[in-house]
Design a protein around this motif. Structure first.
Motif, PDB file in Angstrom:
ATOM      1  N   LEU A  72       0.824  -1.206   0.000  1.00  0.00           N
ATOM      2  CA  LEU A  72       0.000   0.000   0.000  1.00  0.00           C
ATOM      3  C   LEU A  72       0.858   1.257   0.000  1.00  0.00           C
ATOM      4  O   LEU A  72       1.998   1.260   0.477  1.00  0.00           O
ATOM      5  CB  LEU A  72      -0.910   0.032   1.234  1.00  0.00           C
ATOM      6  N   ASN A  73       0.284   2.324  -0.531  1.00  0.00           N
ATOM      7  CA  ASN A  73       0.914   3.634  -0.453  1.00  0.00           C
ATOM      8  C   ASN A  73       0.778   4.179   0.971  1.00  0.00           C
ATOM      9  O   ASN A  73      -0.178   3.857   1.688  1.00  0.00           O
ATOM     10  CB  ASN A  73       0.248   4.610  -1.420  1.00  0.00           C
ATOM     11  N   VAL A  74       1.721   5.024   1.379  1.00  0.00           N
ATOM     12  CA  VAL A  74       1.676   5.609   2.716  1.00  0.00           C
ATOM     13  C   VAL A  74       0.398   6.411   2.906  1.00  0.00           C
ATOM     14  O   VAL A  74      -0.266   6.324   3.957  1.00  0.00           O
ATOM     15  CB  VAL A  74       2.914   6.496   2.958  1.00  0.00           C
ATOM     16  N   ASN A  75       0.005   7.198   1.899  1.00  0.00           N
ATOM     17  CA  ASN A  75      -1.223   7.995   2.023  1.00  0.00           C
ATOM     18  C   ASN A  75      -2.454   7.117   2.197  1.00  0.00           C
ATOM     19  O   ASN A  75      -3.419   7.505   2.861  1.00  0.00           O
ATOM     20  CB  ASN A  75      -1.398   8.904   0.797  1.00  0.00           C
ATOM     21  N   THR A  76      -2.435   5.934   1.599  1.00  0.00           N
ATOM     22  CA  THR A  76      -3.556   5.007   1.761  1.00  0.00           C
ATOM     23  C   THR A  76      -3.642   4.541   3.210  1.00  0.00           C
ATOM     24  O   THR A  76      -4.742   4.442   3.781  1.00  0.00           O
ATOM     25  CB  THR A  76      -3.376   3.784   0.841  1.00  0.00           C
ATOM     26  N   ILE A  77      -2.505   4.255   3.820  1.00  0.00           N
ATOM     27  CA  ILE A  77      -2.483   3.791   5.211  1.00  0.00           C
ATOM     28  C   ILE A  77      -3.083   4.834   6.141  1.00  0.00           C
ATOM     29  O   ILE A  77      -3.733   4.501   7.145  1.00  0.00           O
ATOM     30  CB  ILE A  77      -1.039   3.463   5.631  1.00  0.00           C
ATOM     31  N   LEU A  78      -2.897   6.102   5.818  1.00  0.00           N
ATOM     32  CA  LEU A  78      -3.390   7.200   6.656  1.00  0.00           C
ATOM     33  C   LEU A  78      -4.809   7.628   6.307  1.00  0.00           C
ATOM     34  O   LEU A  78      -5.309   8.604   6.867  1.00  0.00           O
ATOM     35  CB  LEU A  78      -2.438   8.402   6.533  1.00  0.00           C
ATOM     36  N   SER A  79      -5.471   6.903   5.399  1.00  0.00           N
ATOM     37  CA  SER A  79      -6.791   7.295   4.920  1.00  0.00           C
ATOM     38  C   SER A  79      -7.916   6.662   5.745  1.00  0.00           C
ATOM     39  O   SER A  79      -7.717   5.624   6.400  1.00  0.00           O
ATOM     40  CB  SER A  79      -6.956   6.891   3.452  1.00  0.00           C
ATOM     41  N   PRO A  80      -9.118   7.256   5.704  1.00  0.00           N
ATOM     42  CA  PRO A  80     -10.277   6.653   6.380  1.00  0.00           C
ATOM     43  C   PRO A  80     -10.608   5.271   5.822  1.00  0.00           C
ATOM     44  O   PRO A  80     -11.127   4.417   6.549  1.00  0.00           O
ATOM     45  CB  PRO A  80     -11.409   7.648   6.081  1.00  0.00           C
ATOM     46  N   GLU A  81     -10.313   5.037   4.542  1.00  0.00           N
ATOM     47  CA  GLU A  81     -10.590   3.730   3.935  1.00  0.00           C
ATOM     48  C   GLU A  81      -9.791   2.626   4.616  1.00  0.00           C
ATOM     49  O   GLU A  81     -10.291   1.513   4.797  1.00  0.00           O
ATOM     50  CB  GLU A  81     -10.286   3.758   2.432  1.00  0.00           C
ATOM     51  N   PHE A  82      -8.531   2.933   4.991  1.00  0.00           N
ATOM     52  CA  PHE A  82      -7.731   1.916   5.671  1.00  0.00           C
ATOM     53  C   PHE A  82      -8.287   1.620   7.061  1.00  0.00           C
ATOM     54  O   PHE A  82      -8.307   0.462   7.503  1.00  0.00           O
ATOM     55  CB  PHE A  82      -6.273   2.356   5.779  1.00  0.00           C
ATOM     56  N   ALA A  83      -8.737   2.655   7.749  1.00  0.00           N
ATOM     57  CA  ALA A  83      -9.342   2.453   9.067  1.00  0.00           C
ATOM     58  C   ALA A  83     -10.587   1.576   8.956  1.00  0.00           C
ATOM     59  O   ALA A  83     -10.833   0.714   9.815  1.00  0.00           O
ATOM     60  CB  ALA A  83      -9.692   3.798   9.696  1.00  0.00           C
ATOM     61  N   LYS A  84     -11.362   1.758   7.897  1.00  0.00           N
ATOM     62  CA  LYS A  84     -12.539   0.924   7.684  1.00  0.00           C
ATOM     63  C   LYS A  84     -12.135  -0.510   7.404  1.00  0.00           C
ATOM     64  O   LYS A  84     -12.749  -1.460   7.917  1.00  0.00           O
ATOM     65  CB  LYS A  84     -13.361   1.474   6.521  1.00  0.00           C
ATOM     66  N   PHE A  85     -11.090  -0.683   6.591  1.00  0.00           N
ATOM     67  CA  PHE A  85     -10.582  -2.023   6.309  1.00  0.00           C
ATOM     68  C   PHE A  85     -10.117  -2.700   7.596  1.00  0.00           C
ATOM     69  O   PHE A  85     -10.424  -3.866   7.860  1.00  0.00           O
ATOM     70  CB  PHE A  85      -9.433  -1.921   5.309  1.00  0.00           C
ATOM     71  N   GLU A  86      -9.405  -1.964   8.417  1.00  0.00           N
ATOM     72  CA  GLU A  86      -8.874  -2.523   9.659  1.00  0.00           C
ATOM     73  C   GLU A  86      -9.998  -2.978  10.591  1.00  0.00           C
ATOM     74  O   GLU A  86      -9.855  -3.972  11.320  1.00  0.00           O
ATOM     75  CB  GLU A  86      -8.010  -1.475  10.360  1.00  0.00           C
ATOM     76  N   SER A  87     -11.124  -2.289  10.542  1.00  0.00           N
ATOM     77  CA  SER A  87     -12.217  -2.583  11.474  1.00  0.00           C
ATOM     78  C   SER A  87     -12.877  -3.930  11.222  1.00  0.00           C
ATOM     79  O   SER A  87     -13.583  -4.442  12.089  1.00  0.00           O
ATOM     80  CB  SER A  87     -13.280  -1.475  11.398  1.00  0.00           C
ATOM     81  N   VAL A  88     -12.663  -4.516  10.032  1.00  0.00           N
ATOM     82  CA  VAL A  88     -13.318  -5.791   9.719  1.00  0.00           C
ATOM     83  C   VAL A  88     -12.348  -6.972   9.749  1.00  0.00           C
ATOM     84  O   VAL A  88     -12.721  -8.087   9.401  1.00  0.00           O
ATOM     85  CB  VAL A  88     -14.028  -5.736   8.344  1.00  0.00           C
ATOM     86  N   ILE A  89     -11.114  -6.729  10.166  1.00  0.00           N
ATOM     87  CA  ILE A  89     -10.147  -7.821  10.257  1.00  0.00           C
ATOM     88  C   ILE A  89     -10.564  -8.786  11.360  1.00  0.00           C
ATOM     89  O   ILE A  89     -10.916  -8.372  12.464  1.00  0.00           O
ATOM     90  CB  ILE A  89      -8.727  -7.267  10.529  1.00  0.00           C
ATOM     91  N   THR A  90     -10.525 -10.054  11.061  1.00  0.00           N
ATOM     92  CA  THR A  90     -10.936 -11.065  12.032  1.00  0.00           C
ATOM     93  C   THR A  90      -9.925 -11.178  13.171  1.00  0.00           C
ATOM     94  O   THR A  90      -8.734 -10.914  12.976  1.00  0.00           O
ATOM     95  CB  THR A  90     -11.086 -12.441  11.357  1.00  0.00           C
ATOM     96  N   PRO A  91     -10.385 -11.582  14.349  1.00  0.00           N
ATOM     97  CA  PRO A  91      -9.471 -11.694  15.500  1.00  0.00           C
ATOM     98  C   PRO A  91      -8.296 -12.633  15.231  1.00  0.00           C
ATOM     99  O   PRO A  91      -7.194 -12.411  15.758  1.00  0.00           O
ATOM    100  CB  PRO A  91     -10.375 -12.262  16.603  1.00  0.00           C
TER     101      PRO A  91
END
Length: 228
Positions: A72-91
């Protein structure tokens, strides 16, 4: 798949890289146009692909228990989209996912990378420096820049024709980084694996690695992913 390969033992899968083939995309979307020839077009496209890839994984629920990596690009990591992706990661995947960041993206905006690095580590991700050759490897301090892993490219006219006098220096750099932190990628033949092992590398990725898993009878469904 990134695997541990030690001596003649069976490959031990660690994680899979999920990526979009630029060459295949060119054939479908822009036939006859080399996307890589225009760095600005390529940069814009990779941002778009970052979001599409994360949306695909969110749609699928990131339900697999198999660890994987995303480039991923650094700007992508800092984006709201990445936070949304992170929220659905399984335990089951917490602490086992790898985010690969290209060296050019890091150099172009170091302050943003350092912020992203702290964010990723605080949220349990591992960071992999991507795009390094044996020539550029000495310029990146893993401890200071906070990399967990470094991908060393097997490239034409690179490690495959390394001079005997240079081998010791390359091996020393690998030892300085740490054997448990260096991945030799793009390994498409046995020579790549043998050269990497002679240099002290124990983690590999490429078509040859996939072929070795097939020969060892390790199917995609039966793979055991070791914790690393």
């Amino acid at each position: 798949t990134v695997c541990t390969l030690i001596d003649d033992n069976k490959p031990q899968p660690l994680f899979e890289e999920i990526f979009i083939s630029i060459n295949a995309l060119e054939e479908i979307v822009t036939p006859g146009t080399d996307i890589n020839a225009n760095p600005w077009l390529f940069q814009y496209l990779t941002h778009t692909l970052d979001y599409r890839l994360m949306h695909m994984l969110i749609r699928d629920g990131v339900s697999s228990a198999r660890p994987f990596s995303l480039n991923l690009n650094v700007n992508t990591i800092l984006s709201p989209e990445f936070a949304k992706f992170e929220s659905v990661i399984t335990p089951q995947l917490k602490g086992r996912l790898v985010i690969e960041v290209n060296k050019v993206d890091i150099i172009s905006d170091m302050s943003s990378y350092l912020f992203a690095k702290d964010y990723l580590h605080d949220h349990g991700f591992r960071i992999c420096l991507d795009g390094v050759t044996h020539h550029t490897m000495p310029f990146f301090d893993r401890d200071k820049l906070g990399f967990d892993l470094v991908k060393l490219y097997w490239t034409p006219n690179g490690l495959d024709i390394i001079l005997p006098g240079m081998a010791a220096d390359v091996r020393n750099h690998i030892m300085d980084i740490g054997q448990a932190h260096v991945i030799l990628c793009r390994c498409d033949d046995e020579i790549a694996i043998q050269t990497g092992q002679n240099l002290g590398i124990v983690m590999f990725q490429g078509h040859e690695v996939d072929e070795m898993m097939t020969k060892a009878g390790i199917t995609h469904e039966e793979r055991f992913y070791s914790k690393f």
